[in-house]
Design a protein around this motif. Structure first.
Motif, PDB file in Angstrom:
ATOM      1  N   THR A   9     -68.452  39.719  51.939  1.00 51.74           N
ATOM      2  CA  THR A   9     -69.147  38.593  51.330  1.00 51.74           C
ATOM      3  C   THR A   9     -70.647  38.750  51.542  1.00 51.74           C
ATOM      4  O   THR A   9     -71.093  39.129  52.618  1.00 51.74           O
ATOM      5  CB  THR A   9     -68.662  37.266  51.947  1.00 51.74           C
ATOM      6  N   TYR A  10     -71.401  38.467  50.485  1.00 56.72           N
ATOM      7  CA  TYR A  10     -72.862  38.536  50.546  1.00 56.72           C
ATOM      8  C   TYR A  10     -73.443  37.536  49.556  1.00 56.72           C
ATOM      9  O   TYR A  10     -72.722  36.956  48.746  1.00 56.72           O
ATOM     10  CB  TYR A  10     -73.357  39.958  50.245  1.00 56.72           C
ATOM     11  N   LYS A  11     -74.752  37.321  49.628  1.00 58.81           N
ATOM     12  CA  LYS A  11     -75.441  36.446  48.672  1.00 58.81           C
ATOM     13  C   LYS A  11     -76.188  37.311  47.664  1.00 58.81           C
ATOM     14  O   LYS A  11     -76.876  38.251  48.040  1.00 58.81           O
ATOM     15  CB  LYS A  11     -76.414  35.512  49.391  1.00 58.81           C
ATOM     16  N   ASN A  12     -76.030  36.973  46.389  1.00 61.69           N
ATOM     17  CA  ASN A  12     -76.719  37.734  45.339  1.00 61.69           C
ATOM     18  C   ASN A  12     -78.155  37.249  45.160  1.00 61.69           C
ATOM     19  O   ASN A  12     -78.627  36.402  45.932  1.00 61.69           O
ATOM     20  CB  ASN A  12     -75.920  37.684  44.019  1.00 61.69           C
ATOM     21  N   ASP A  13     -78.856  37.749  44.140  1.00 62.83           N
ATOM     22  CA  ASP A  13     -80.265  37.406  43.891  1.00 62.83           C
ATOM     23  C   ASP A  13     -80.485  35.906  43.716  1.00 62.83           C
ATOM     24  O   ASP A  13     -81.558  35.393  44.029  1.00 62.83           O
ATOM     25  CB  ASP A  13     -80.772  38.094  42.612  1.00 62.83           C
ATOM     26  N   LYS A  14     -79.488  35.214  43.198  1.00 62.08           N
ATOM     27  CA  LYS A  14     -79.599  33.780  42.929  1.00 62.08           C
ATOM     28  C   LYS A  14     -79.182  32.933  44.131  1.00 62.08           C
ATOM     29  O   LYS A  14     -79.161  31.714  44.050  1.00 62.08           O
ATOM     30  CB  LYS A  14     -78.734  33.406  41.727  1.00 62.08           C
ATOM     31  N   GLY A  15     -78.841  33.581  45.224  1.00 57.01           N
ATOM     32  CA  GLY A  15     -78.411  32.876  46.422  1.00 57.01           C
ATOM     33  C   GLY A  15     -76.956  32.451  46.382  1.00 57.01           C
ATOM     34  O   GLY A  15     -76.498  31.719  47.252  1.00 57.01           O
TER      35      GLY A  15
END
Length: 110
Positions: free
Chosen positions: A39-45
């Motif tokens: 799990t990670y956060k993309n450019d848009k959070g």
């Protein structure tokens, strides 16, 4: 130090009930799949979860125990090594597969 050359450790959930195969020489093989999530956060959070699927096999007493006690959905930690297979299918296409040969495992949840 040699054991570090080809070593894999995964924590994930079984994607299927283990399939046990018995051979004439009293050997057992078990095959199953394992899903691991990152799990990670993309450019848009936004939170994004990526799932990777792994093909696993085990032999002997490990195979028997896995076949008898694990089922789809169980969470396990495994340690093993990577192996690569290749073959030609019935249509003449060359196929490839990477498997993890399980050396040790621990059932975590399930």
């Amino acid at each position: 130090m040699n054991s570090l050359r080809n070593s894999v450790r995964l924590v994930g959930n079984l994607g299927m009930d283990p399939e046990v195969k018995n051979f004439d020489n009293n050997k057992q093989l078990v095959k199953f799949s394992l899903a691991t999530n990152e799990t990670y956060k993309n450019d848009k959070g936004e939170r994004v979860t990526e799932t990777q699927w792994h093909n696993l096999i085990a032999w002997g007493s490990q195979a028997k125990f896995i076949g008898d006690y694990l089922k789809k959905g169980d969470e396990v930690a495994i340690e093993g090594k990577l192996t690569n297979k290749n073959w030609v299918d019935k249509d003449g296409n060359k196929r490839y597969m990477t498997e993890v040969v399980v050396n040790d495992f621990i059932k975590l949840k399930g």
